[in-house]
Design a protein around this motif. Structure first.
Motif, PDB file in Angstrom:
ATOM      1  N   GLU A   1       0.827  -1.206   0.000  1.00  0.00           N
ATOM      2  CA  GLU A   1       0.000   0.000   0.000  1.00  0.00           C
ATOM      3  C   GLU A   1       0.865   1.261   0.000  1.00  0.00           C
ATOM      4  O   GLU A   1       0.461   2.296   0.533  1.00  0.00           O
ATOM      5  N   LEU A   2       2.053   1.201  -0.607  1.00  0.00           N
ATOM      6  CA  LEU A   2       2.979   2.325  -0.554  1.00  0.00           C
ATOM      7  C   LEU A   2       2.360   3.596  -1.126  1.00  0.00           C
ATOM      8  O   LEU A   2       2.548   4.689  -0.578  1.00  0.00           O
ATOM      9  N   GLY A   3       1.622   3.488  -2.214  1.00  0.00           N
ATOM     10  CA  GLY A   3       0.987   4.666  -2.794  1.00  0.00           C
ATOM     11  C   GLY A   3       0.028   5.322  -1.819  1.00  0.00           C
ATOM     12  O   GLY A   3       0.018   6.558  -1.660  1.00  0.00           O
ATOM     13  N   LEU A   4      -0.781   4.512  -1.147  1.00  0.00           N
ATOM     14  CA  LEU A   4      -1.722   5.014  -0.145  1.00  0.00           C
ATOM     15  C   LEU A   4      -0.972   5.713   0.993  1.00  0.00           C
ATOM     16  O   LEU A   4      -1.364   6.792   1.443  1.00  0.00           O
ATOM     17  N   VAL A   5       0.106   5.088   1.449  1.00  0.00           N
ATOM     18  CA  VAL A   5       0.883   5.638   2.565  1.00  0.00           C
ATOM     19  C   VAL A   5       1.483   6.986   2.184  1.00  0.00           C
ATOM     20  O   VAL A   5       1.391   7.967   2.936  1.00  0.00           O
ATOM     21  N   LEU A   6       2.122   7.050   1.008  1.00  0.00           N
ATOM     22  CA  LEU A   6       2.751   8.300   0.578  1.00  0.00           C
ATOM     23  C   LEU A   6       1.723   9.403   0.369  1.00  0.00           C
ATOM     24  O   LEU A   6       1.965  10.571   0.704  1.00  0.00           O
ATOM     25  N   GLU A   7       0.589   9.042  -0.168  1.00  0.00           N
ATOM     26  CA  GLU A   7      -0.466  10.043  -0.381  1.00  0.00           C
ATOM     27  C   GLU A   7      -0.891  10.657   0.950  1.00  0.00           C
ATOM     28  O   GLU A   7      -1.060  11.881   1.068  1.00  0.00           O
ATOM     29  N   ALA A   8      -1.059   9.813   1.967  1.00  0.00           N
ATOM     30  CA  ALA A   8      -1.478  10.323   3.272  1.00  0.00           C
ATOM     31  C   ALA A   8      -0.388  11.181   3.904  1.00  0.00           C
ATOM     32  O   ALA A   8      -0.660  12.245   4.462  1.00  0.00           O
ATOM     33  N   LEU A   9       0.862  10.730   3.822  1.00  0.00           N
ATOM     34  CA  LEU A   9       1.956  11.462   4.457  1.00  0.00           C
ATOM     35  C   LEU A   9       2.168  12.830   3.837  1.00  0.00           C
ATOM     36  O   LEU A   9       2.590  13.774   4.507  1.00  0.00           O
ATOM     37  N   ARG A  10       1.891  12.961   2.556  1.00  0.00           N
ATOM     38  CA  ARG A  10       2.151  14.219   1.848  1.00  0.00           C
ATOM     39  C   ARG A  10       0.903  15.087   1.728  1.00  0.00           C
ATOM     40  O   ARG A  10       0.947  16.158   1.120  1.00  0.00           O
ATOM     41  N   ASP A  11      -0.183  14.627   2.318  1.00  0.00           N
ATOM     42  CA  ASP A  11      -1.438  15.374   2.284  1.00  0.00           C
ATOM     43  C   ASP A  11      -1.467  16.397   3.419  1.00  0.00           C
ATOM     44  O   ASP A  11      -0.953  16.130   4.516  1.00  0.00           O
TER      45      ASP A  11
ATOM     46  N   PRO B   1      14.675   1.825  -1.556  1.00  0.00           N
ATOM     47  CA  PRO B   1      14.530   3.282  -1.382  1.00  0.00           C
ATOM     48  C   PRO B   1      13.189   3.847  -1.828  1.00  0.00           C
ATOM     49  O   PRO B   1      13.006   5.064  -1.825  1.00  0.00           O
ATOM     50  N   ALA B   2      12.248   2.995  -2.235  1.00  0.00           N
ATOM     51  CA  ALA B   2      11.008   3.495  -2.838  1.00  0.00           C
ATOM     52  C   ALA B   2      10.271   4.460  -1.908  1.00  0.00           C
ATOM     53  O   ALA B   2       9.775   5.505  -2.342  1.00  0.00           O
ATOM     54  N   PHE B   3      10.164   4.133  -0.633  1.00  0.00           N
ATOM     55  CA  PHE B   3       9.472   4.999   0.318  1.00  0.00           C
ATOM     56  C   PHE B   3      10.161   6.358   0.403  1.00  0.00           C
ATOM     57  O   PHE B   3       9.524   7.411   0.308  1.00  0.00           O
ATOM     58  N   THR B   4      11.476   6.340   0.548  1.00  0.00           N
ATOM     59  CA  THR B   4      12.221   7.597   0.674  1.00  0.00           C
ATOM     60  C   THR B   4      12.155   8.398  -0.608  1.00  0.00           C
ATOM     61  O   THR B   4      11.986   9.636  -0.577  1.00  0.00           O
ATOM     62  N   LEU B   5      12.273   7.747  -1.746  1.00  0.00           N
ATOM     63  CA  LEU B   5      12.196   8.467  -3.017  1.00  0.00           C
ATOM     64  C   LEU B   5      10.816   9.105  -3.193  1.00  0.00           C
ATOM     65  O   LEU B   5      10.700  10.216  -3.730  1.00  0.00           O
ATOM     66  N   GLY B   6       9.784   8.411  -2.730  1.00  0.00           N
ATOM     67  CA  GLY B   6       8.449   8.997  -2.808  1.00  0.00           C
ATOM     68  C   GLY B   6       8.332  10.248  -1.967  1.00  0.00           C
ATOM     69  O   GLY B   6       7.728  11.245  -2.390  1.00  0.00           O
ATOM     70  N   LEU B   7       8.925  10.227  -0.781  1.00  0.00           N
ATOM     71  CA  LEU B   7       8.899  11.423   0.064  1.00  0.00           C
ATOM     72  C   LEU B   7       9.731  12.550  -0.533  1.00  0.00           C
ATOM     73  O   LEU B   7       9.422  13.735  -0.341  1.00  0.00           O
ATOM     74  N   LEU B   8      10.811  12.201  -1.244  1.00  0.00           N
ATOM     75  CA  LEU B   8      11.710  13.210  -1.793  1.00  0.00           C
ATOM     76  C   LEU B   8      11.165  13.907  -3.037  1.00  0.00           C
ATOM     77  O   LEU B   8      11.749  14.885  -3.497  1.00  0.00           O
ATOM     78  N   ALA B   9      10.072  13.409  -3.570  1.00  0.00           N
ATOM     79  CA  ALA B   9       9.459  14.103  -4.706  1.00  0.00           C
ATOM     80  C   ALA B   9       9.105  15.526  -4.293  1.00  0.00           C
ATOM     81  O   ALA B   9       8.798  15.806  -3.128  1.00  0.00           O
TER      82      ALA B   9
END
Length: 765
Positions: A271-281, A313-321
């Motif tokens: 659910e990485l997409g879901l997690v990143l969406e919530a963290l960056r919302d 690194p997928a989680f970190t790269l998602g946050l670094l966008a």
């Protein structure tokens, strides 16, 4: 509010908390109750008082529970009607109570069991200004009671908690959302089985409309559903949490991932997409208004990163966008630091994202990006030009020491050994570069990367290749400095340089004349590491080339020569062996006399003086005598052992004592005794196994500070250490970083141990 509650009937003096007798607990409890200003009565009177700030301290942004859920901007924070001074006193008392009853955990004291009913009385009284603080303390105690062994759990805790549980469940219906959140937090962390607490949590969930409380309830439902017996509601909770993965509210989806992840470890990655969406919302700010998490963006990033395992690194790269919110960008860089501090392989993917933040509008983002390039050091050298452009960036981050982006750039270039760091290093020597640490700082090797700058000597010590340009400024500062700490730092750097610092010898010799231990001792250490002024090597053997006991020496190194216990090459930086100048020779003789006189005293630095005397061309006898006494002393003796090894075969008379010490359980003693024994006698049958015992766990990924000298000693022993080389042959291929410290030290720990293992493999192959 205490009338009839039996507060004074408890024998508090006979109970114990973290600081001794619990006789101070009743007064603190009374102060936590506050005073109603409308009629002067205690908090149980008719007046109205509000919830004060929660007791959780705003600590490191990486922790899960940091600040209380209320405060400015919280729509559920009522106005105070207690007198400000009285409210502050109540908060102070709550903080003291937490320290006495909990401190750092590890046990449940008898005072905590006795205080629990009174803590609950405060938590359930509507007019008490510290209700949230009391529930937080109850949560901490309840969680600790579940973790500790029975021998650390006061026998009175379990019955006291059984009586308190119905009151906690009742607070799920409290009018104040913050109290409902705090109660849910307690129910999530306590030891009671799910069957006992899930009905109340589910009932509250079905009627709760406060967003922050719903997040708290989702987490607590997940925690309680893992404590058997779960009862008939387990299936209902499981279905509810899975249903929340499709909730229209991003933070409820994130809460569901956290609640389910312990039983479904693959869920966060799926659910990485879901997690990143919530963290960056933007709604991620809702977590500030929870009781168990109660932190902002950086803390939520760190909390959620704990669900991600391994080097991907997928989680970190998602946050670094890219993101418009600077706090999001800073949080992403913090996670990049956490990932890179633990694994090598993400470097290639993450490094370009770090470089892209070097021109970020946020000072904190620029600093963190630059500091991470400094941590990577040689691996980031391709970006040296971009880093060099920041040397003049004087913007300072909002920290106590005002660290600047330009300071981070200087540190990064020094780590890359780039000559463009030299002008800034000279400014640092002269005290014109703010923000660098005034002393060495060490941080734990946990998931949170601490972004800091080093101390003066820690930067200069990495620049021996630039000694010729830096030494004039160092010598001038040695002449002019009145701060013993600066002198010590400069001397430490010169000691790191070894023979490259030989032009500084006259200044160091002059410092030896000082009576102040804070002045002459760092100078003595530096002189000992640099070696004699004439570049000669002290005679390690007897005239006939045998050991002092007359036996032949067998101390082969990789090239078959005897071990060199002097400076790295025994010569000046250009390879020559300079003759002492007319000025230096008498000063060196005077220095030896001074050191010898200090070695013959019983002062605290006699061992240092004796060793430095030997290193500067003196006789071995005083060092052998003083250091021999040092290894017999009932104390941590590995510094004396390390210096004793410098005596080489002159230390052979102590061989029996050294051999006994190689069996020590304390690893530093065992390691340094083994090396000293080898240096004195060439014995490899005893020393190699002893040194291998200190490094064996390195092969499976464990790193301890003692391992670096142990591996280096094995490399010096050479071919006889082949079993150790075979043991550690897989170390270079491991992806994890070998570190025992946090911050930049974790990276240099890894570099140093890998280099040492490489030297060992070369020496044995």
């Amino acid at each position: 509010m205490w009338v009839g509650l039996g507060l004074d009937a408890v024998d508090w003096a006979g109970l114990e908390h973290n600081y001794g007798s619990a006789e101070d607990i009743p007064d603190l409890l009374r102060r936590c109750g506050g005073r109603d200003v409308s009629d002067g009565r205690g908090a149980g009177g008719a007046g109205v008082a509000s919830d004060g700030p929660g007791a959780r301290d705003a600590g490191d942004a990486g922790d899960a529970g940091l600040v209380d859920g209320g405060g400015p901007g919280d729509p559920h924070t009522p106005d105070r009607t207690t007198a400000p001074d009285d409210a502050d006193d109540a908060d102070d008392a709550a903080s003291d109570l937490l320290n006495l009853l909990f401190h750092q955990g590890g046990w449940i004291c008898s005072a905590a069991s006795a205080a629990l009913p009174f803590l609950m009385r405060l938590a359930t009284a509507p007019r008490v200004p510290t209700r949230c603080a009391m529930l937080e303390l109850v949560a901490m105690l309840a969680a600790e009671a579940r973790r500790v062994e029975d021998r650390f759990l006061d026998p009175g805790w379990v019955p006291a908690w059984e009586r308190a549980l119905p009151e906690v469940l009742g607070l799920l219906d409290d009018p104040e959302p913050r109290i409902r959140r705090a109660a849910a937090d307690v129910l999530g962390v306590c030891a009671d089985p799910g069957a006992s607490v899930l009905p109340g949590l589910l009932r509250c969930w079905k009627t709760e409309d406060d967003p922050g409380t719903r997040l708290e309830l989702a987490l607590s439902l997940g925690l309680a559903a893992r404590r058997a017996p779960v009862g008939e509601h387990g299936t209902e909770v499981h279905a509810l949490l899975h249903g929340l993965l499709d909730s229209p509210e991003p933070q409820l989806r994130l809460a569901a991932v956290h609640a389910l992840a312990p039983n479904e470890p693959g869920l966060p990655a799926r659910e990485l997409g879901l997690v990143l969406e919530a963290l960056r919302d933007p709604t991620v700010e809702m977590w500030r208004h929870t009781s168990s998490v109660c932190t902002g963006v950086l803390g939520i990033h760190q909390w959620t990163a704990g669900l991600m395992t391994g080097p991907d690194p997928a989680f970190t790269l998602g946050l670094l966008a890219d993101h418009h919110d600077p706090e999001q960008r800073v949080g992403a860089l913090a996670q990049a630091g956490s990932l890179l501090s633990r694994w090598h392989s993400p470097t290639a993917a993450v490094l370009p994202r770090l470089a892209a933040r070097l021109d970020d509008p946020s000072v904190e983002a620029r600093f963190r990006a630059t500091e991470l390039l400094a941590c990577l050091g040689p691996a980031a050298a391709a970006h040296a030009d971009e880093v060099a452009a920041l040397l003049s960036d004087t913007a300072a981050r909002a920290t106590r020491v005002r660290q600047t982006v330009g300071g981070a750039a200087l540190w990064a270039l020094a780590r890359m050994n780039d000559p463009r760091c030299v002008p800034g290093a000279i400014e640092l020597i002269n005290g014109a570069r703010p923000g660098f640490a005034s002393a060495s700082a060490h941080y734990p090797a946990d998931r949170l990367h601490i972004a800091v700058l080093p101390a003066l000597d820690e930067l200069l010590g990495r620049l021996p290749d630039h000694a010729e340009l830096l030494l004039p400024s160092i010598c001038e500062r040695l002449d002019a400095a009145t701060d013993e700490r600066v002198l010590s730092r400069l001397c430490t750097a010169l000691a790191e340089w070894g023979p490259a610092a030989r032009p500084a010898i006259p200044r160091l010799l002059a410092l030896l004349e000082a009576e102040d231990d804070r002045v002459w001792t760092p100078a003595a250490k530096a002189l000992a590491e640099i070696g004699p002024p004439d570049g000669s090597i002290p005679d390690r053997s007897t005239p006939n080339g045998s050991a002092p006991d007359g036996s032949p020496l067998d101390r082969s190194t990789p090239n078959g020569s005897t071990p060199d216990h002097s400076t790295p090459n025994g010569s000046a930086p250009d390879g020559s062996t300079p003759a002492p100048s007319a000025e230096t020779a008498p000063a060196a003789a005077r220095a030896r006399d001074l050191l010898l006189s200090r070695a013959l005293t019983t002062g605290p630095h006699a061992e240092l003086a004796a060793w430095a005397y030997w290193r500067l061309g003196g006789e071995p006898g005083p060092a052998l005598d003083v250091l021999g006494r040092g290894i017999d002393a009932d104390r941590f003796c590995h510094p004396a052992l390390r210096r004793l090894a410098d005596l080489g075969p002159h230390a052979a008379p102590l061989a029996d004592r050294l051999r006994t010490m190689t069996a020590a359980t304390e690893p530093w003693t065992r390691t340094e005794a083994a090396y000293a024994l080898w240096a004195a006698t060439g014995d490899t049958d005893t020393t190699v196994p002893a040194l291998m015992a200190s490094v064996q766990d390195l092969a499976t990924g464990t790193h301890l500070p003692v391992m670096l000298p142990a591996v280096r000693h094995l490399a010096r022993i050479g071919r006889a250490a082949r079993p150790a080389a075979d043991l550690l042959r897989g170390v270079p291929a491991r992806d994890q970083r070998f570190r025992s410290g946090g911050g930049w030290r974790g990276f240099t720990d890894d570099e140093n141990i890998r280099a040492a293992v490489g030297e060992l493999l070369t020496a044995c192959d």
